[in-house]
Design an enzyme around this catalytic site. Structure first.
Site, PDB file in Angstrom:
ATOM      1  N   CYS A 121      56.101  30.993  37.979  1.00  0.00           N
ATOM      2  CA  CYS A 121      55.044  31.487  38.861  1.00  0.00           C
ATOM      3  C   CYS A 121      55.678  32.460  39.841  1.00  0.00           C
ATOM      4  O   CYS A 121      56.897  32.504  39.988  1.00  0.00           O
ATOM      5  CB  CYS A 121      54.375  30.342  39.611  1.00  0.00           C
ATOM      6  SG  CYS A 121      52.796  30.842  40.353  1.00  0.00           S
ATOM      7  N   CYS A 123      54.421  32.743  43.185  1.00  0.00           N
ATOM      8  CA  CYS A 123      53.999  32.512  44.574  1.00  0.00           C
ATOM      9  C   CYS A 123      55.137  32.167  45.530  1.00  0.00           C
ATOM     10  O   CYS A 123      55.053  32.445  46.718  1.00  0.00           O
ATOM     11  CB  CYS A 123      52.891  31.461  44.643  1.00  0.00           C
ATOM     12  SG  CYS A 123      53.394  29.841  44.069  1.00  0.00           S
ATOM     13  N   LYS A 197      44.456  23.700  36.030  1.00  0.00           N
ATOM     14  CA  LYS A 197      45.021  23.589  37.367  1.00  0.00           C
ATOM     15  C   LYS A 197      43.941  23.933  38.373  1.00  0.00           C
ATOM     16  O   LYS A 197      43.408  25.039  38.373  1.00  0.00           O
ATOM     17  CB  LYS A 197      46.211  24.537  37.509  1.00  0.00           C
ATOM     18  CG  LYS A 197      46.793  24.525  38.911  1.00  0.00           C
ATOM     19  CD  LYS A 197      48.096  25.280  38.976  1.00  0.00           C
ATOM     20  CE  LYS A 197      48.599  25.339  40.407  1.00  0.00           C
ATOM     21  NZ  LYS A 197      49.851  26.091  40.528  1.00  0.00           N
ATOM     22  N   ARG A 207      53.368  23.381  49.527  1.00  0.00           N
ATOM     23  CA  ARG A 207      53.473  24.748  50.067  1.00  0.00           C
ATOM     24  C   ARG A 207      54.397  24.790  51.273  1.00  0.00           C
ATOM     25  O   ARG A 207      55.011  25.822  51.544  1.00  0.00           O
ATOM     26  CB  ARG A 207      52.080  25.294  50.340  1.00  0.00           C
ATOM     27  CG  ARG A 207      51.345  25.513  49.026  1.00  0.00           C
ATOM     28  CD  ARG A 207      49.946  26.060  49.189  1.00  0.00           C
ATOM     29  NE  ARG A 207      49.243  26.013  47.906  1.00  0.00           N
ATOM     30  CZ  ARG A 207      47.948  26.243  47.770  1.00  0.00           C
ATOM     31  NH1 ARG A 207      47.214  26.551  48.820  1.00  0.00           N
ATOM     32  NH2 ARG A 207      47.395  26.177  46.571  1.00  0.00           N
ATOM     33  N   ARG A 219      43.573  30.428  46.747  1.00  0.00           N
ATOM     34  CA  ARG A 219      43.817  30.614  45.317  1.00  0.00           C
ATOM     35  C   ARG A 219      42.571  30.363  44.468  1.00  0.00           C
ATOM     36  O   ARG A 219      42.660  30.204  43.261  1.00  0.00           O
ATOM     37  CB  ARG A 219      44.926  29.667  44.859  1.00  0.00           C
ATOM     38  CG  ARG A 219      46.239  29.829  45.590  1.00  0.00           C
ATOM     39  CD  ARG A 219      47.404  29.379  44.701  1.00  0.00           C
ATOM     40  NE  ARG A 219      48.572  28.943  45.441  1.00  0.00           N
ATOM     41  CZ  ARG A 219      49.379  29.740  46.125  1.00  0.00           C
ATOM     42  NH1 ARG A 219      49.128  31.032  46.221  1.00  0.00           N
ATOM     43  NH2 ARG A 219      50.430  29.242  46.751  1.00  0.00           N
ATOM     44  N   GLU A 235      39.820  26.090  29.208  1.00  0.00           N
ATOM     45  CA  GLU A 235      41.167  26.554  29.577  1.00  0.00           C
ATOM     46  C   GLU A 235      42.219  25.967  28.625  1.00  0.00           C
ATOM     47  O   GLU A 235      43.138  26.661  28.201  1.00  0.00           O
ATOM     48  CB  GLU A 235      41.506  26.136  31.017  1.00  0.00           C
ATOM     49  CG  GLU A 235      40.766  26.914  32.090  1.00  0.00           C
ATOM     50  CD  GLU A 235      41.320  28.325  32.287  1.00  0.00           C
ATOM     51  OE1 GLU A 235      42.397  28.633  31.744  1.00  0.00           O
ATOM     52  OE2 GLU A 235      40.664  29.115  32.992  1.00  0.00           O
ATOM     53  N   LYS A 250      46.220  19.118  36.514  1.00  0.00           N
ATOM     54  CA  LYS A 250      46.807  19.050  37.849  1.00  0.00           C
ATOM     55  C   LYS A 250      45.765  19.311  38.901  1.00  0.00           C
ATOM     56  O   LYS A 250      45.031  20.290  38.753  1.00  0.00           O
ATOM     57  CB  LYS A 250      47.903  20.114  37.921  1.00  0.00           C
ATOM     58  CG  LYS A 250      48.543  20.278  39.266  1.00  0.00           C
ATOM     59  CD  LYS A 250      49.555  21.369  39.217  1.00  0.00           C
ATOM     60  CE  LYS A 250      50.053  21.616  40.622  1.00  0.00           C
ATOM     61  NZ  LYS A 250      50.767  22.831  40.767  1.00  0.00           N
ATOM     62  N   SER A 276      52.033  16.896  45.331  1.00  0.00           N
ATOM     63  CA  SER A 276      52.615  16.600  46.643  1.00  0.00           C
ATOM     64  C   SER A 276      51.676  15.833  47.571  1.00  0.00           C
ATOM     65  O   SER A 276      52.085  14.875  48.221  1.00  0.00           O
ATOM     66  CB  SER A 276      53.052  17.910  47.294  1.00  0.00           C
ATOM     67  OG  SER A 276      51.954  18.805  47.407  1.00  0.00           O
ATOM     68  N   TYR A 315      57.074  13.045  42.211  1.00  0.00           N
ATOM     69  CA  TYR A 315      58.163  13.021  43.190  1.00  0.00           C
ATOM     70  C   TYR A 315      58.763  11.629  43.322  1.00  0.00           C
ATOM     71  O   TYR A 315      59.763  11.448  44.003  1.00  0.00           O
ATOM     72  CB  TYR A 315      57.646  13.525  44.556  1.00  0.00           C
ATOM     73  CG  TYR A 315      57.118  14.923  44.442  1.00  0.00           C
ATOM     74  CD1 TYR A 315      57.981  16.007  44.434  1.00  0.00           C
ATOM     75  CD2 TYR A 315      55.745  15.170  44.263  1.00  0.00           C
ATOM     76  CE1 TYR A 315      57.510  17.296  44.268  1.00  0.00           C
ATOM     77  CE2 TYR A 315      55.265  16.454  44.101  1.00  0.00           C
ATOM     78  CZ  TYR A 315      56.157  17.508  44.108  1.00  0.00           C
ATOM     79  OH  TYR A 315      55.685  18.790  43.928  1.00  0.00           O
TER      80      TYR A 315
HETATM   81  C1  PBG Z   1      52.999  27.144  41.964  1.00  0.00           C
HETATM   82  C2  PBG Z   1      52.812  25.666  42.015  1.00  0.00           C
HETATM   83  C3  PBG Z   1      52.136  24.893  42.982  1.00  0.00           C
HETATM   84  C4  PBG Z   1      52.365  23.554  42.636  1.00  0.00           C
HETATM   85  C5  PBG Z   1      53.101  23.560  41.461  1.00  0.00           C
HETATM   86  N1  PBG Z   1      53.344  24.867  41.092  1.00  0.00           N
HETATM   87  C6  PBG Z   1      51.459  25.263  44.226  1.00  0.00           C
HETATM   88  C7  PBG Z   1      50.174  25.973  44.252  1.00  0.00           C
HETATM   89  O1  PBG Z   1      49.556  26.286  43.241  1.00  0.00           O
HETATM   90  O2  PBG Z   1      49.792  26.256  45.375  1.00  0.00           O
HETATM   91  C8  PBG Z   1      51.878  22.369  43.414  1.00  0.00           C
HETATM   92  C9  PBG Z   1      52.656  21.120  43.223  1.00  0.00           C
HETATM   93  C10 PBG Z   1      52.403  20.045  44.222  1.00  0.00           C
HETATM   94  O3  PBG Z   1      51.529  20.145  45.101  1.00  0.00           O
HETATM   95  O4  PBG Z   1      53.122  19.039  44.152  1.00  0.00           O
HETATM   96  N2  PBG Z   1      51.916  27.894  41.630  1.00  0.00           N
END
Ligand code: PBG
Length: 324
Positions: A121, A123, A197, A207, A219, A235, A250, A276, A315
């Site tokens: 990615c 970001c 996602k 983040r 997003r 998707e 996710k 997270s 995690y």
């Molecule tokens: C990157 C990405 C994200 C996560 C995994 N890959 C963040 C997002 O899309 O903002 C989130 C993982 C998590 O919250 O544990 N695009």
């Protein structure tokens, strides 16, 4: 007492040996993938405030964490990088000596048996924090982004990734990455696509950890609306047609119905990301003594597996492996 035949569910729940005998779902550490955050420097271990127990580590420390993951029998680790500098194109994502590339090379050399996944990615690498290139109006441009994602995936493959996992939600990225990998001599390398996602509030702590909060907007123009289920199936179908070898849902807990529907629709391995915010919610409540953290975490992860996820990104992978 009743005199009619009656169901006695409690007979099979009376003792732990009985419960163990009839247990339907068994989650094992080899299904778990541990996310690791790698930062520049040496000897760095910075705790992530909103994710107790999670640290951002430099490459030398990453190798120790990777070694531990292997000894604990985890399924693998997935790397996220925090680069020295960010720019408009997110060049830190694909340069040869990018932070994830350095991490992959070190792990490949020092812990050869560990399965290495890389998150593909932009970001974490763009100065604006979005997952792709922006046009003049600040919108994420789809097709110009594909080339950069493909370049990132190939550079991860060169650095030693076993699986690449695109998480950007651009249209056509799985196809673009597949084509680039094949052309680069990596036709054997699997793609795990973050297929469904969602634009979720549960990514908040990540983040912080990855330093990837968008500087403007959000997003929702590329990640999915949490209200949609059929769209997730579309998707997933699209990603499989483009060449995904495995698909991910996710977040996980608020989307168990999606995990189940995807599991029933496809015949490839299904992954789910216990993200997270899901992790942090349990940890925070446990810190206050409001619930039993290890039990709640085990219950959450077991339910994700029961819903149909073959693999879980979490995690809590190390703690899970130590607890059983
Ligand atoms: C990157 C990405 C994200 C996560 C995994 N890959 C963040 C997002 O899309 O903002 C989130 C993982 C998590 O919250 O544990 N695009």
């Amino acid at each position: 007492m009743t005199d009619f035949p009656r169901y006695r569910g409690r007979r099979l729940r009376r003792t732990e040996p009985l419960r163990r005998l009839v247990r339907e779902t068994r989650l094992t550490p080899d299904r778990l993938i541990l996310p690791l955050f790698v930062v520049p420097g040496e000897g760095v271990r910075e705790p992530v405030g909103s994710m107790p127990g999670v640290e951002r580590v430099s490459v030398d420390e990453l190798v120790k964490d990777g070694g531990e993951a292997r000894v604990l029998g985890l399924g693998g680790v997935i790397l996220f990088g925090i680069p020295e500098t960010k720019d408009a194109e997110g060049s830190g994502a694909w340069i040869d000596d990018g932070i994830v590339q350095r991490g992959l090379r070190a792990l490949r050399a020092e812990v050869p048996e560990l399965l290495l996944l890389s998150d593909v990615c932009l970001c974490e690498y763009t100065e604006h924090g979005h997952c792709g290139l922006l046009d003049a109006g600040g919108e994420v441009e789809n097709d110009p982004t594909l080339e950069l994602l493909a370049r990132t995936a190939v550079s991860h493959a060169r650095a030693g990734a076993d699986i690449v996992a695109p998480s950007d939600m651009m249209d056509g990225r799985v196809g673009a990455i597949r084509q680039a990998l094949d052309a680069g001599g990596f036709d054997h390398l699997p793609i795990l696509s973050y297929a469904a996602k969602y634009a979720s509030a549960f990514y908040g702590p990540f983040r912080d950890a990855a330093d990837s909060t968008p500087s403007h907007g959000d997003r929702r123009g590329y990640q999915m609306d949490p209200a949609n289920a059929l769209e997730a199936l579309r998707e997933v179908e699209a990603d499989l047609l483009e060449g995904a070898d495995m698909v991910m849902v996710k977040p996980a807990l608020a989307y168990l119905d999606i995990i189940r529907r995807v599991r029933e629709m496809v015949d490839v391995p299904v992954a789910a990301y216990h993200v997270s915010g899901e992790f942090a919610s349990i940890m925070a409540a446990a810190e206050r003594g409001w619930l039993d953290g290890p039990r709640a975490m085990t219950e959450a992860l077991t339910s994700i597996h029961r819903a149909g996820a073959d693999l879980i990104l979490t995690y809590w992978a190390r703690e899970f492996a130590r607890n059983i």
